[in-house]
Design a protein around this motif. Structure first.
Motif, mmCIF file in Angstrom:
data_model
loop_
_atom_site.group_PDB
_atom_site.id
_atom_site.type_symbol
_atom_site.label_atom_id
_atom_site.label_comp_id
_atom_site.label_asym_id
_atom_site.label_seq_id
_atom_site.Cartn_x
_atom_site.Cartn_y
_atom_site.Cartn_z
ATOM 1 N N SER A 61 0.829 -1.197 0.000
ATOM 2 C CA SER A 61 0.000 0.000 0.000
ATOM 3 C C SER A 61 0.867 1.252 0.000
ATOM 4 N N ARG A 62 0.226 2.391 -0.211
ATOM 5 C CA ARG A 62 0.922 3.670 -0.184
ATOM 6 C C ARG A 62 1.590 3.923 1.163
ATOM 7 N N ASP A 63 0.969 3.466 2.227
ATOM 8 C CA ASP A 63 1.500 3.700 3.568
ATOM 9 C C ASP A 63 2.890 3.089 3.751
ATOM 10 N N ASP A 64 3.200 2.056 2.958
ATOM 11 C CA ASP A 64 4.517 1.424 3.055
ATOM 12 C C ASP A 64 5.617 2.294 2.456
ATOM 13 N N LEU A 65 5.217 3.304 1.680
ATOM 14 C CA LEU A 65 6.175 4.123 0.952
ATOM 15 C C LEU A 65 6.237 5.563 1.456
ATOM 16 N N VAL A 66 5.084 6.130 1.795
ATOM 17 C CA VAL A 66 5.025 7.520 2.243
ATOM 18 C C VAL A 66 5.856 7.704 3.523
ATOM 19 N N GLY A 67 6.658 8.768 3.533
ATOM 20 C CA GLY A 67 7.505 9.054 4.682
ATOM 21 C C GLY A 67 8.898 8.470 4.584
ATOM 22 N N ARG A 68 9.157 7.733 3.525
ATOM 23 C CA ARG A 68 10.470 7.111 3.351
ATOM 24 C C ARG A 68 11.210 7.756 2.181
ATOM 25 N N THR A 69 12.522 7.611 2.151
ATOM 26 C CA THR A 69 13.341 8.128 1.056
ATOM 27 C C THR A 69 13.721 6.982 0.123
ATOM 28 N N THR A 70 14.333 7.335 -1.002
ATOM 29 C CA THR A 70 14.757 6.289 -1.948
ATOM 30 C C THR A 70 15.798 5.368 -1.319
ATOM 31 N N LEU A 71 16.563 5.872 -0.360
ATOM 32 C CA LEU A 71 17.550 5.025 0.313
ATOM 33 C C LEU A 71 16.892 3.861 1.042
ATOM 34 N N GLN A 72 15.643 4.057 1.441
ATOM 35 C CA GLN A 72 14.953 3.040 2.228
ATOM 36 C C GLN A 72 14.119 2.079 1.384
ATOM 37 N N VAL A 73 13.955 2.373 0.112
ATOM 38 C CA VAL A 73 13.073 1.518 -0.699
ATOM 39 C C VAL A 73 13.751 0.945 -1.940
ATOM 40 N N PHE A 74 14.921 1.468 -2.298
ATOM 41 C CA PHE A 74 15.672 0.935 -3.431
ATOM 42 C C PHE A 74 16.943 0.270 -2.928
ATOM 43 N N PRO A 75 17.544 -0.607 -3.733
ATOM 44 C CA PRO A 75 18.875 -1.115 -3.370
ATOM 45 C C PRO A 75 19.811 0.055 -3.086
ATOM 46 N N GLU A 76 20.750 -0.122 -2.159
ATOM 47 C CA GLU A 76 21.548 0.991 -1.633
ATOM 48 C C GLU A 76 22.221 1.825 -2.726
ATOM 49 N N ARG A 77 22.860 1.161 -3.691
ATOM 50 C CA ARG A 77 23.588 1.907 -4.721
ATOM 51 C C ARG A 77 22.640 2.765 -5.549
ATOM 52 N N LEU A 78 21.474 2.221 -5.868
ATOM 53 C CA LEU A 78 20.489 2.976 -6.638
ATOM 54 C C LEU A 78 19.869 4.079 -5.797
ATOM 55 N N GLY A 79 19.527 3.748 -4.566
ATOM 56 C CA GLY A 79 18.861 4.714 -3.695
ATOM 57 C C GLY A 79 19.683 5.965 -3.476
ATOM 58 N N SER A 80 20.999 5.801 -3.304
ATOM 59 C CA SER A 80 21.852 6.964 -3.069
ATOM 60 C C SER A 80 21.937 7.843 -4.313
ATOM 61 N N THR A 81 21.928 7.229 -5.489
ATOM 62 C CA THR A 81 21.965 8.003 -6.731
ATOM 63 C C THR A 81 20.686 8.794 -6.910
ATOM 64 N N TYR A 82 19.534 8.155 -6.684
ATOM 65 C CA TYR A 82 18.254 8.849 -6.812
ATOM 66 C C TYR A 82 18.147 9.969 -5.777
ATOM 67 N N LEU A 83 18.682 9.728 -4.581
ATOM 68 C CA LEU A 83 18.633 10.741 -3.527
ATOM 69 C C LEU A 83 19.450 11.974 -3.923
ATOM 70 N N ASN A 84 20.621 11.761 -4.497
ATOM 71 C CA ASN A 84 21.447 12.878 -4.947
ATOM 72 C C ASN A 84 20.753 13.661 -6.058
ATOM 73 N N GLN A 85 20.039 12.956 -6.923
ATOM 74 C CA GLN A 85 19.281 13.629 -7.970
ATOM 75 C C GLN A 85 18.177 14.494 -7.356
ATOM 76 N N ASP A 86 17.483 13.954 -6.355
ATOM 77 C CA ASP A 86 16.437 14.720 -5.666
ATOM 78 C C ASP A 86 17.006 15.991 -5.039
ATOM 79 N N LYS A 87 18.171 15.885 -4.446
ATOM 80 C CA LYS A 87 18.783 17.038 -3.777
ATOM 81 C C LYS A 87 19.111 18.132 -4.783
ATOM 82 N N ARG A 88 19.531 17.745 -5.988
ATOM 83 C CA ARG A 88 19.810 18.745 -7.033
ATOM 84 C C ARG A 88 18.538 19.493 -7.413
ATOM 85 N N VAL A 89 17.437 18.753 -7.492
ATOM 86 C CA VAL A 89 16.162 19.387 -7.840
ATOM 87 C C VAL A 89 15.720 20.327 -6.723
#
Length: 248
Positions: A61-89
């Motif tokens: 459900s949505r509740d499993d995702l809301v409140g979390r970052t990509t680091l917590q829901v993607f594999p670590e290497r991918l999550g950190s890359t997506y997080l850095n992209q978010d920070k640029r935005v």
């Protein structure tokens, strides 16, 4: 007649006096299965997501995702890359139609075009909004499909070599401007994006062998290992070395 035209113009351009809440926007994107939709706060935490993203991440459900970052829901290497992209935005950068291969936690993968934009709040940028639209099938019913196929066949047979857009245009029998426009209409990608897609797909295949990474990059048309790593990470989210490790 002019008075009538002016009246019609005023009717068309009159602003619509409605407001759409973020929850309503989320509900709209729930009805679009080939688009991932999300909104994140200043801390890069999901606040709104559509069901497509929930399902692709293998969550209930949505509740499993809301409140979390990509680091917590993607594999670590991918999550950190997506997080850095978010920070640029969140610093004000906009990402427009970036070709990406998304690798999800439930092992599904797919090519998409990603848009991310900052959201303005009362005290500056308050979050970000984004969509990733699945890359659809080519429009083989388009009148220019056959001539574009000739250019595509040349790309498929020569992606490891330097390719000029003018050469592709000559093969298709159109101008460079026409080629760019027709490629986006038929393939949803520019010629350069489609070439990148071909090269990255072959690189991903070769990375599951024992070939040297530098040799893989060179055979796929990249000038050196550094250029290969930069493009691979920008497209897939992780470096060629990390991708090889993850697949093993």
């Amino acid at each position: 007649m002019k008075a009538y035209d002016a009246m019609q113009h005023n009717q068309i351009t009159t602003p619509i006096d409605v407001q759409l809440s973020l929850d309503e926007l989320q509900d709209i994107f729930d009805a679009v299965p080939d688009v991932v939709f999300f909104i994140k706060d200043r801390e890069c935490r999901y606040t709104h997501v559509n069901n497509t993203l929930v399902k692709r991440l293998g969550m209930k459900s949505r509740d499993d995702l809301v409140g979390r970052t990509t680091l917590q829901v993607f594999p670590e290497r991918l999550g950190s890359t997506y997080l850095n992209q978010d920070k640029r935005v969140l610093e004000g950068e906009s990402i427009e139609n970036q070709l990406e291969l998304h690798l999800y936690a439930n092992r599904s993968a797919g090519w998409c075009l990603t848009i991310k934009r900052p959201l303005s709040g009362s005290k500056g940028i308050g979050g970000l909004i984004g969509i990733s639209r699945d890359l659809g099938r080519p429009d083989n019913g388009h009148s220019s499909f056959t001539r574009l196929q000739r250019a595509l066949a040349h790309m498929q047979g020569n992606y490891g070599l330097p390719l000029r857009v003018q050469t592709l245009a000559d093969i298709a029998g159109v101008s460079v401007a026409q080629l760019e426009r027709l490629f986006k209409r038929v393939f949803q990608l520019s010629p350069q994006q489609l070439l990148t897609k071909l090269r990255i797909e072959e690189a991903m295949r070769l990375l599951q062998t024992d070939l040297n990474i530098a040799e893989i990059g060179q055979s796929c048309g990249f000038s050196d290992q550094s250029a290969f790593s930069r493009q691979f990470k920008a497209t897939v989210g992780i470096t060629p070395r990390d991708y090889r490790a993850m697949m093993r």
